[in-house]
Write an enzyme that holds these catalytic residues in place. Structure first.
Site, PDB file in Angstrom:
ATOM      1  CG  HIS A 159       3.564  -1.075   0.516  1.00 31.74           C
ATOM      2  ND1 HIS A 159       3.079  -1.105  -0.770  1.00 31.74           N
ATOM      3  CD2 HIS A 159       3.428  -2.357   0.987  1.00 31.74           C
ATOM      4  CE1 HIS A 159       2.676  -2.330  -1.062  1.00 31.74           C
ATOM      5  NE2 HIS A 159       2.862  -3.101  -0.022  1.00 31.74           N
TER       6      HIS A 159
ATOM      7  CB  CYS B 291       1.211  -5.812  -1.904  1.00 30.31           C
ATOM      8  SG  CYS B 291       0.735  -6.202  -0.199  1.00 30.31           S
TER       9      CYS B 291
END
Lengths: 385, 385
Positions: free
Chosen positions: B334, B84
């Site tokens: 996200h 991420c």
């Protein structure tokens, strides 16, 4: 800032199906650490080339995972992926990090574990390096792509199957004396031509195998090497990188590799040399045709003449420009995200005078690493003392 | 060499299930090109942050694929992956490439397409960011990992569920006025606490959503900007990056994020500033607890005090240090490999004075991007004119 190779090592390439990526990477890193006074705590960064860990081992985030596994938990870490050029791209990003001043010592490594999956799964994974929409979903995978390139080359330049096969014969012969190579078996032109067809005109021995393995190179700034009194003799003279359309159909031609031409031009300019200055080269021979196209793109041969290299012995160990003294991808093996790093390991040995197939007086060496069927190419030029 | 942001843009984050990664990336790139005189042919390199294209779209080799798709076919291209934190790592590699002198203009972008897969598949793909052997195969996925961190934090520092929930309330409130955010819906503390449990003590609104999206930043050298007479006002003041063990069990503590502390320290030193100098920040709030830990690691709060930020309104739009004015991962969304680039887009708007949630007199901004549960962290500090 000048960049030098402090240490470089590979595992044997081949089948390591009882192993994991972290174990393989650790083995290569340990070998590299054993040859230098640099330890894991000295590393500012760990860059990892890997292509299919997500697909084979359900493992992404290999940068941090492997940095930790080799004892460099706090180093900046990333994974670099450019398909089969992931290794070469990893080396180049490490060099740029040092040249930027952000790092003094970077371990640039690659790891790939392929043999643990069945061959259909590996073929599927490899196909992710092609254009999924315009190639894979139409049924075109890499043997087919390179077969199209080979067939067209044969047509345009009156090259024969036997001439192409000479590349495999040469590289397999080189692999015999390289203990880290996957194969240690000589092949004849007949054996190559008569091996199992995989995508006509290509046969089994025109193609590199499925391979597991890891390679690492610890690259450092000149200043760091001096401060640490490191015994380094191999320096980076220049790098280049360029891209092209991923899908073969979108290229301007299929018997040239323009990304490699541009990457080479940039690397020669960066190094201030010409193709004539190269003493030894490792080029990306995933298929026999790929080495032939590489020789032309790198400026060693005119278009249509690259096929001559192996046939005439010019690229053999005792030729004017020895190519793939390691055995190349055909003989040494091709753990895909590793290969570009492995080339640097092999060339470092050549420039340090300790290669099993040592080329006399090797002072300038070139590595050429390709992703997909030519969409990503890196060229790295190294110099010896 | 100083590095400046020539242009930066994002698609809306959310559900783009009729799209492909190349289309999303192209949309963000086109928006960025429209805001500058730089065109695709000016780019020396295209760096792409992406985490799960291999798993969702059967597509790797995104560097070359997307460089070509946006018209920069010949640029050096790589994909950068740090789970991420792929976006933040992509931005940093682009900055280092310019600082090395190898490139003058780099498009650093991220793309992620997640919604086209079913949720079990997305959960599996996300789990590749954790340690497959010691976490995933034991049944521990990210909601569980962050729940362990949250539970321990509540225990050590007497924090309550309601206090943690205040982070989500703040970030969702910020997202309401951001047209690029996935959600435009205010939440109350009660709604967060009473939403569906996902891993006790965390509930649905403690967690970021599954998101599709793309963001790009075109970063250039000062010299290039001057030569091209570019209208740039946002410069890179400093960067930092560090790593940690991927598996939570291997960390020294689970209520601190040492990689973020080290990355921040390096970035502050690089920029020559302290946490007090930061006017606005985007931090990695994949879960509410993550923002709290970020505030502490970045030096804004002492350990155990980060929870105060949202509760007391100190990190609200009109607080002493506005955090996640975009809505953050919780409210803006996200798309995993994109987020670190998206943060740069949002902060560029703040420093240029054109953010929908504009912070008055914002001159120094900080982005904090985390991979996994803290194993990779990048910190980027930007300055306005």
């Amino acid at each position: 800032m000048a960049v030098t190779i402090a240490s470089a090592a590979s595992t044997k390439y081949g089948t390591h199906s009882e192993s994991s990526s972290r174990e393989l990477f650790g083995e290569a890193a340990l070998k590299a650490f054993n040859d230098t006074s640099i330890g894991p705590n000295d590393l500012d960064a760990v860059y990892v080339g890997n292509f299919m860990g997500d697909l084979i081992e359900d493992q992404g985030h290999m940068g941090a995972l492997l940095a930790d596994h080799i004892g460099a938990r706090e180093a900046a870490s990333v994974r670099i992926e450019s398909a089969c050029a992931s290794g070469g791209a990893t080396i180049r990003q490490a060099i740029l990090a040092i040249e930027s001043g952000a790092a003094d010592a970077v371990l640039a490594g690659g790891v790939e574990l392929m043999s643990v999956a069945d061959i259909e799964h590996v073929t599927d994974a490899l196909a992710n390096a092609a254009d999924d929409i315009y190639e894979n979903e139409q049924g075109l995978t890499f043997p087919g792509i390179y077969a199209l390139m080979a067939r067209r080359y044969m047509h345009e330049f009156d090259a024969t199957r036997e001439e192409m096969a000479a590349v495999s014969v040469k590289n397999h012969a080189n692999a015999v004396d390289n203990p880290l190579a996957q194969f240690q078996k000589k092949l004849s032109v007949e054996e190559v031509v008569e091996s199992k067809p995989i995508a006509t005109p290509l046969t089994l021995y025109d193609a590199c195998p499925v391979s597991d393995g890891a390679s690492v190179a610890i690259v450092v700034s000149d200043e760091f090497a001096a401060k640490q009194s490191l015994d380094t003799s191999v320096t980076v003279l220049g790098t280049g990188q360029s891209s092209d359309a991923v899908a073969l159909q979108d290229r301007s031609a299929i018997t040239q590799t323009p990304a490699a031409e541009r990457a080479a031009e940039a690397a020669y300019e960066d190094a201030g040399i010409t193709p004539d200055d190269i003493d030894v080269a490792e080029v990306h021979d995933c298929f026999t045709i790929a080495e032939i196209l590489a020789l032309e793109a790198l400026g060693f041969y005119e278009p249509g003449e690259g096929v001559r290299g192996a046939v005439k012995g010019e690229t053999a160990l005792d030729g004017s420009l020895p190519v793939n003294t390691s055995g190349g991808l055909l003989g040494k093996g091709h753990p895909v995200g590793v290969t570009g790093v492995g080339q640097i390991v092999e060339l470092t040995k050549q420039l340090e005078g300790r290669h099993p197939n040592q080329v006399a007086d090797a002072e300038v060496a070139l590595a050429h690493n390709v992703g997909g069927s030519g969409a990503s190419t890196t060229v790295t030029i190294l110099g010896g003392a």
